[in-house]
Design a protein around this motif. Structure first.
Motif, PDB file in Angstrom:
ATOM      1  N   HIS A 119       0.859  -1.182   0.000  1.00 32.84           N
ATOM      2  CA  HIS A 119       0.000   0.000   0.000  1.00 32.84           C
ATOM      3  C   HIS A 119       0.897   1.234   0.000  1.00 32.84           C
ATOM      4  CE1 HIS A 119       0.814   0.655   4.318  1.00 32.84           C
ATOM      5  NE2 HIS A 119       0.758  -0.638   4.394  1.00 32.84           N
ATOM      6  N   ASP A 120       0.256   2.384   0.008  1.00 33.79           N
ATOM      7  CA  ASP A 120       0.973   3.662   0.027  1.00 33.79           C
ATOM      8  C   ASP A 120       1.955   3.791  -1.129  1.00 33.79           C
ATOM      9  OD1 ASP A 120      -0.431   4.392   2.239  1.00 33.79           O
ATOM     10  OD2 ASP A 120       1.145   3.869   3.663  1.00 33.79           O
ATOM     11  N   GLY A 121       1.584   3.238  -2.292  1.00 38.04           N
ATOM     12  CA  GLY A 121       2.397   3.424  -3.483  1.00 38.04           C
ATOM     13  C   GLY A 121       3.595   2.513  -3.577  1.00 38.04           C
ATOM     14  N   ASN A 247      -9.959   6.814  -8.799  1.00 41.18           N
ATOM     15  CA  ASN A 247      -9.371   7.886  -7.993  1.00 41.18           C
ATOM     16  C   ASN A 247     -10.362   8.439  -6.980  1.00 41.18           C
ATOM     17  OD1 ASN A 247      -6.974   7.664  -9.437  1.00 41.18           O
ATOM     18  ND2 ASN A 247      -7.504   9.290 -10.880  1.00 41.18           N
ATOM     19  N   THR A 250     -10.960   5.906  -4.176  1.00 43.53           N
ATOM     20  CA  THR A 250      -9.770   5.836  -3.336  1.00 43.53           C
ATOM     21  C   THR A 250      -9.667   7.052  -2.426  1.00 43.53           C
ATOM     22  OG1 THR A 250      -8.577   4.519  -4.985  1.00 43.53           O
ATOM     23  CG2 THR A 250      -7.251   5.706  -3.371  1.00 43.53           C
ATOM     24  N   ASP A 284      -4.476   0.019  -5.442  1.00 39.16           N
ATOM     25  CA  ASP A 284      -4.077   1.178  -4.642  1.00 39.16           C
ATOM     26  C   ASP A 284      -4.860   1.120  -3.336  1.00 39.16           C
ATOM     27  OD1 ASP A 284      -2.936   3.554  -3.844  1.00 39.16           O
ATOM     28  OD2 ASP A 284      -4.271   4.820  -5.029  1.00 39.16           O
TER      29      ASP A 284
END
Length: 293
Positions: A119-121, A247, A250, A284
């Motif tokens: 997670h978190d990119g 997006n 999210t 994501d």
């Protein structure tokens, strides 16, 4: 092999990683509330360890691999007992391909729960990819639980687009919001370019954005009508936004307790594919996320 009942929640238990134990705790809390049986499942994949999703067993004797797996299941059972010692818990050690095993289990379980620690990119790990593949083949709802602290999170977010899959997700999310004492946050995201044929302003019909916004708000209200009637005391927050659904969902779920989406995977490859929105939110992951077929 023990049979699986329809009121049973199955949890994938892998070795190592706090996301797995968060998934076990999440499932145990749900089982405690609903009175469900909990099945803790560990899969020893005896294929080469470099294959995607395989447990690393290279260099271990079968006995050592079994012992390590049993320790993992015992740790998970201890987490369940800490949540509620009265939960009926079954532990299962399976051998084979994890995706195939969970596909079989999903045919009879009420829900699958798996952990994901990406997670978190951060770059996708093999476990993360495995959770996506399990969600794609599952015949029941799948909850993917990230390694995130749940304290202070609020609301059950659900994506609404007026489709049958969306209606199914909305009904589930409303039930969960009422059960958890959380507000329901219904998000309807629409794409201006897609609405006017992809060439907005260049040969496509000119449609006033305000008119589109009103029409899209009506779609959300129509979808919400039976939910509001069935849950008269439920707090419902409405979000209608022009943008990208992945997006927007999210963003809405960053501080949410739960995100719920319906999957539009269909056709000859439906067994292997999720819809683009469900695939996108799992890629994501910002909150515990339930995907419904």
């Amino acid at each position: 092999m023990n049979e699986i009942t329809v009121d049973e929640i199955a949890v994938g238990v892998s070795t190592g990683g706090s996301a797995t134990m968060r998934a076990v705790r999440w499932a145990a809390e749900r089982a405690s509330t609903l009175g469900s049986t909990l099945r803790l499942v560990h899969v020893i994949d005896e294929a080469p360890a470099d294959r995607e999703g395989a447990e690393a067993t290279s260099g271990e004797t079968p006995g050592a691999a079994d012992g390590r797996s049993r320790e993992c299941l015992d740790e998970a059972a201890a987490v369940v007992a800490d949540v509620d010692p009265g939960i009926e818990t079954v532990t299962t050690l399976e051998r084979g391909n994890a995706v195939d095993v969970f596909e079989r289990i999903s045919a009879e379980a009420s829900m699958l729960v798996v952990g994901s620690d990406w997670h978190d990119g951060r770059r996708a790990s093999r476990r993360r990819v495995l959770s996506l593949r399990i969600a794609a083949v599952s015949q029941t709802a799948v909850a993917v639980i990230p390694d995130l602290e749940p304290v202070g999170r609020r609301g059950v977010v659900v994506g609404v687009d007026g489709s049958h899959a969306s209606d199914h997700a909305l009904a589930f999310a409303a039930d969960e919001a009422e059960r958890l004492g959380e507000p329901l946050i219904a998000v309807h995201s629409w794409d201006v370019v897609a609405m006017v044929g992809g060439e907005y302003g260049y040969g496509a019909p000119l449609i006033a954005t305000d008119d589109l916004a009103r029409a899209e708000a009506e779609i959300l209200e129509t979808a919400l009508a039976p939910v509001v009637a069935a849950h008269p005391g439920l707090e419902v927050q409405r979000v209608v936004v022009a943008g990208d659904p992945v997006n927007d969902l999210t963003e809405a779920a960053i501080e949410a307790r739960l995100l719920v989406v319906g999957s539009h995977g269909r056709g000859a490859l439906a067994r292997f594919l999720l819809g683009s929105v469900s695939q996108g939110v799992l890629a994501d992951l910002v909150a515990p996320t339930v995907v419904l077929r």
